[in-house]
Scaffold this active site. Structure first.
Site, PDB file in Angstrom:
ATOM      1  N   LYS A 162       0.847  -1.210   0.000  1.00  0.00           N
ATOM      2  CA  LYS A 162       0.000   0.000   0.000  1.00  0.00           C
ATOM      3  C   LYS A 162       0.876   1.252   0.000  1.00  0.00           C
ATOM      4  CE  LYS A 162      -1.707   1.469   4.086  1.00  0.00           C
ATOM      5  NZ  LYS A 162      -1.442   2.864   4.504  1.00  0.00           N
ATOM      6  N   ASN A 163       1.896   1.266   0.863  1.00  0.00           N
ATOM      7  CA  ASN A 163       2.674   2.493   1.067  1.00  0.00           C
ATOM      8  C   ASN A 163       3.724   2.734  -0.007  1.00  0.00           C
ATOM      9  OD1 ASN A 163       1.078   2.918   3.243  1.00  0.00           O
ATOM     10  ND2 ASN A 163       2.605   2.397   4.783  1.00  0.00           N
TER      11      ASN A 163
ATOM     12  N   CYS B 151      -5.381   7.782   9.599  1.00  0.00           N
ATOM     13  CA  CYS B 151      -5.545   7.172  10.926  1.00  0.00           C
ATOM     14  C   CYS B 151      -5.261   8.201  12.018  1.00  0.00           C
ATOM     15  CB  CYS B 151      -4.570   6.004  11.091  1.00  0.00           C
ATOM     16  SG  CYS B 151      -5.064   4.544  10.188  1.00  0.00           S
TER      17      CYS B 151
ATOM     18  N   ARG C  60       0.222  14.309  13.295  1.00  0.00           N
ATOM     19  CA  ARG C  60       0.509  14.134  11.873  1.00  0.00           C
ATOM     20  C   ARG C  60       0.647  15.485  11.152  1.00  0.00           C
ATOM     21  NH1 ARG C  60      -1.960   8.736   9.524  1.00  0.00           N
ATOM     22  NH2 ARG C  60       0.166   8.662   8.714  1.00  0.00           N
TER      23      ARG C  60
ATOM     24  N   ASP D 258       4.578   0.610  12.275  1.00  0.00           N
ATOM     25  CA  ASP D 258       3.389  -0.048  11.708  1.00  0.00           C
ATOM     26  C   ASP D 258       3.250  -1.497  12.157  1.00  0.00           C
ATOM     27  OD1 ASP D 258       3.468   1.651   8.472  1.00  0.00           O
ATOM     28  OD2 ASP D 258       2.916   2.303  10.478  1.00  0.00           O
TER      29      ASP D 258
ATOM     30  N   ARG E 253      -8.343  -0.698   5.022  1.00  0.00           N
ATOM     31  CA  ARG E 253      -7.511   0.350   4.421  1.00  0.00           C
ATOM     32  C   ARG E 253      -6.126  -0.188   4.064  1.00  0.00           C
ATOM     33  NH1 ARG E 253      -7.066   5.641   7.622  1.00  0.00           N
ATOM     34  NH2 ARG E 253      -5.976   6.092   5.691  1.00  0.00           N
TER      35      ARG E 253
HETATM   36  C1  EPZ Z   1       4.065   6.985   6.398  1.00  0.00           C
HETATM   37  O1  EPZ Z   1       3.238   7.964   6.995  1.00  0.00           O
HETATM   38  C2  EPZ Z   1       3.201   5.734   6.288  1.00  0.00           C
HETATM   39  N1  EPZ Z   1       2.055   6.016   5.436  1.00  0.00           N
HETATM   40  C3  EPZ Z   1       2.719   5.318   7.686  1.00  0.00           C
HETATM   41  O2  EPZ Z   1       1.974   4.115   7.552  1.00  0.00           O
HETATM   42  C4  EPZ Z   1       3.944   5.045   8.550  1.00  0.00           C
HETATM   43  O3  EPZ Z   1       3.526   4.725   9.861  1.00  0.00           O
HETATM   44  C5  EPZ Z   1       4.840   6.289   8.587  1.00  0.00           C
HETATM   45  O4  EPZ Z   1       5.200   6.670   7.232  1.00  0.00           O
HETATM   46  C6  EPZ Z   1       6.126   6.055   9.371  1.00  0.00           C
HETATM   47  O5  EPZ Z   1       6.828   4.992   8.818  1.00  0.00           O
HETATM   48  C7  EPZ Z   1       2.222   5.984   4.085  1.00  0.00           C
HETATM   49  O6  EPZ Z   1       3.315   5.761   3.581  1.00  0.00           O
HETATM   50  C8  EPZ Z   1       0.998   6.242   3.264  1.00  0.00           C
HETATM   51  P1  EPZ Z   1       5.971  10.432   8.502  1.00  0.00           P
HETATM   52  P2  EPZ Z   1       3.719   9.517   7.035  1.00  0.00           P
HETATM   53  O7  EPZ Z   1       5.820  11.664   7.680  1.00  0.00           O
HETATM   54  O8  EPZ Z   1       4.404   9.854   5.775  1.00  0.00           O
HETATM   55  C9  EPZ Z   1       6.001  13.742  11.865  1.00  0.00           C
HETATM   56  C10 EPZ Z   1       0.154   2.677   7.875  1.00  0.00           C
HETATM   57  O9  EPZ Z   1      -0.274   2.135   8.897  1.00  0.00           O
HETATM   58  N2  EPZ Z   1       5.934  14.706  10.756  1.00  0.00           N
HETATM   59  O10 EPZ Z   1       7.239   9.648   8.417  1.00  0.00           O
HETATM   60  O11 EPZ Z   1       2.565  10.323   7.472  1.00  0.00           O
HETATM   61  C11 EPZ Z   1       4.664  13.046  12.055  1.00  0.00           C
HETATM   62  O12 EPZ Z   1       3.822  13.846  12.855  1.00  0.00           O
HETATM   63  C12 EPZ Z   1       0.559   4.133   7.909  1.00  0.00           C
HETATM   64  O13 EPZ Z   1       0.312   2.109   6.757  1.00  0.00           O
HETATM   65  C13 EPZ Z   1       6.081  16.058  11.030  1.00  0.00           C
HETATM   66  O14 EPZ Z   1       6.283  16.450  12.172  1.00  0.00           O
HETATM   67  O15 EPZ Z   1       4.780   9.431   8.211  1.00  0.00           O
HETATM   68  C14 EPZ Z   1       5.047  11.754  12.728  1.00  0.00           C
HETATM   69  O16 EPZ Z   1       5.158  11.957  14.121  1.00  0.00           O
HETATM   70  C15 EPZ Z   1       0.307   4.779   9.269  1.00  0.00           C
HETATM   71  N3  EPZ Z   1       5.985  16.945  10.008  1.00  0.00           N
HETATM   72  C16 EPZ Z   1       6.428  11.455  12.145  1.00  0.00           C
HETATM   73  O17 EPZ Z   1       6.897  12.678  11.556  1.00  0.00           O
HETATM   74  C17 EPZ Z   1       5.750  16.539   8.702  1.00  0.00           C
HETATM   75  O18 EPZ Z   1       5.675  17.403   7.814  1.00  0.00           O
HETATM   76  C18 EPZ Z   1       6.415  10.370  11.071  1.00  0.00           C
HETATM   77  O19 EPZ Z   1       5.640  10.839  10.020  1.00  0.00           O
HETATM   78  C19 EPZ Z   1       5.603  15.159   8.450  1.00  0.00           C
HETATM   79  C20 EPZ Z   1       5.698  14.256   9.493  1.00  0.00           C
END
Ligand code: EPZ
Length: 420
Positions: free
Chosen positions: A22-23, A116, A121, A305, A397
């Site tokens: 998915k990701n 989610c 986020r 995850d 999802r």
């Molecule tokens: C991706 O989400 C994945 N989703 C998530 O999988 C996964 O848990 C996550 O990466 C971490 O590996 C997809 O790829 C579609 P991040 P993403 O940006 O991109 C903070 C699942 O279950 N952050 O790495 O949203 C954020 O708040 C899903 O399949 C900022 O502060 O993750 C979080 O605490 C859930 N500012 C941390 O970074 C930003 O601009 C990680 O977020 C962006 C993120």
């Protein structure tokens, strides 16, 4: 409303092919906006989030179909640069449209992405990165609009190795004038898959999988056919399902090198895991041993995850374990539901202390988010008695017909749909 009903206590057995990730699929589908014409993307799982992404692309003007895992897209007639609000709010990945739309049309407007409820986020890294590439931002009435005559390459440092921000900025930089370096980039396998896809389209991206990614802008990109990598989180979920319910299964279409942290921990807890090319053989015949400490980290660390699923595995281990969640501050919603099944878990300041119990007991529980829901399914497989899980749309999802997958492995799990 849809519900899973699980009769626990049956060891798993059989063989299952793992579906595409998915990701990886979500950013790659968004990246098709970067070129005009026909794409064919293979091994795209049939999931709610994929459906939403295809609805967004259609609303922007593309023609899309998704049959037997193959997504066929014609992006020629895309002309809309405002991602529909109702679709924006359905999932986090809608934000992936920002980079491609800005690259191709010089403008993009979005409202707040959904997804989610596992933490705040934030999207500040996405916004500051696009600004660094020369886009002008305007935020009015809850809408964020970026405009630019031409994006220009730049050096960008991410204060956190955000997966989404890394991917969005890669897609924004491929058509920019000049070279972009993303420092402290996320290193997840899905980012390597995006790099492979973009380079197949004629982009010049290198370094994905390391903490520095370099993108040399090119004038245009072409359409391609492409196959998505296997889903490492679905794979890890089934590995832990055997650890929870015991038994002996074989998984095909896997990439074990994407799961080194999980494999190491599961083996230390007593699960037998053999790997051979894209095949994984998992066997467990006893209660797992506890493990002192697991900390969720960006790849290649233990993935957030799989945190909920690992907690179920340790909830019935011999001894006391600890899990510290460092990525998402709200990702312990499954603890209350597991406690209702007899688990002994104490959470304090982002850390869960898990005292393993001999067994869990079936109960009526509710999925609160995607991975928490998957964890409750695992708990039901190992529990004594019957478990019912409400709100399984969360699980849909990220897992293609999870009940069918587990039925192939001998589990007694049924999906029922009620009108209410
Ligand atoms: C991706 O989400 C994945 N989703 C998530 O999988 C996964 O848990 C996550 O990466 C971490 O590996 C997809 O790829 C579609 P991040 P993403 O940006 O991109 C903070 C699942 O279950 N952050 O790495 O949203 C954020 O708040 C899903 O399949 C900022 O502060 O993750 C979080 O605490 C859930 N500012 C941390 O970074 C930003 O601009 C990680 O977020 C962006 C993120």
């Amino acid at each position: 409303m849809e519900t899973f009903t699980i009769e626990g206590g049956r060891p798993l057995s059989g063989t299952l092919r793992i579906h595409g990730a998915k990701n990886a699929a979500l950013p790659i589908l968004a990246a098709t906006v970067l070129a005009e014409g026909q794409f064919h993307i293979y091994d795209v799982p049939h999931l709610k989030d994929i459906d939403v992404m295809l609805q967004i692309l259609t609303a922007l003007g593309a023609k899309a179909s998704h049959v037997d895992g193959c997504v066929s897209l014609d992006t020629t007639s895309i002309s809309v640069t405002h991602v529909p609000d109702d679709l924006m709010g359905l999932m986090r990945s809608s934000i992936f449209l920002m980079g491609p739309l800005l690259s191709r049309f010089g403008e993009v407007t979005i409202s707040r992405p959904g997804g989610c409820v596992i933490g705040e986020r934030r999207i500040d890294l996405h916004l500051s990165g696009l600004t660094a590439l020369g886009a002008k931002i305007e935020e009015v009435d809850g809408y964020t609009t970026f405009r630019t005559k031409q994006l220009r390459g730049n050096n960008i440092f991410l204060s956190f190795p955000s997966v989404g921000a890394t991917e969005n900025l890669m897609m924004a930089a491929v058509l920019a004038k000049g070279t972009t370096r993303i420092c402290n980039a996320a290193r997840e396998p899905e980012i390597v898959d995006l790099q492979s896809f973009l380079n197949a389209m004629g982009a010049r991206v290198r370094g994905a999988g390391s903490d520095t990614i370099e993108i040399v802008g090119v004038p245009r990109l072409r359409t391609v056919s492409y196959r998505i990598i296997p889903d490492r989180i679905v794979t890890g979920t089934h590995v832990l399902a055997v650890g929870v319910a015991q038994g002996h299964i074989q998984l095909t279409n896997t990439m074990p090198e994407h799961l080194t942290a999980l494999i190491e921990i599961a083996r230390n807890c007593g699960v037998e895991i053999k790997t051979y090319h894209d095949i994984m053989e998992i066997k467990s015949t006893t209660r797992p041993r506890a493990i002192d400490r697991i900390i969720t980290q960006p790849f290649p660390g233990f993935p957030t995850d799989l945190q909920a699923q690992m907690m179920v595995f340790l909830a019935q281990a011999r001894g006391i374990s600890m899990i510290k969640e460092t990525i998402f501050e709200g990702r312990f919603k499954h603890v209350n539901e597991l406690t209702r099944m007899g688990a002994s878990i104490f959470v304090d300041l982002g850390t869960a202390f898990i005292r393993g119990v001999n067994k869990l007991y079936g109960a009526a529980v509710e999925a609160t988010d995607l991975r928490a829901g998957a964890a409750l399914v695992l708990a039901g497989l190992g529990a004594e008695g019957v478990t019912t899980i409400e709100q399984v749309h969360h699980i849909d999802r990220g897992y293609e017909r999870l009940e069918w997958q587990l039925q192939q492995l001998g589990a007694d799990i049924q999906r029922t749909t009620s009108i209410s």
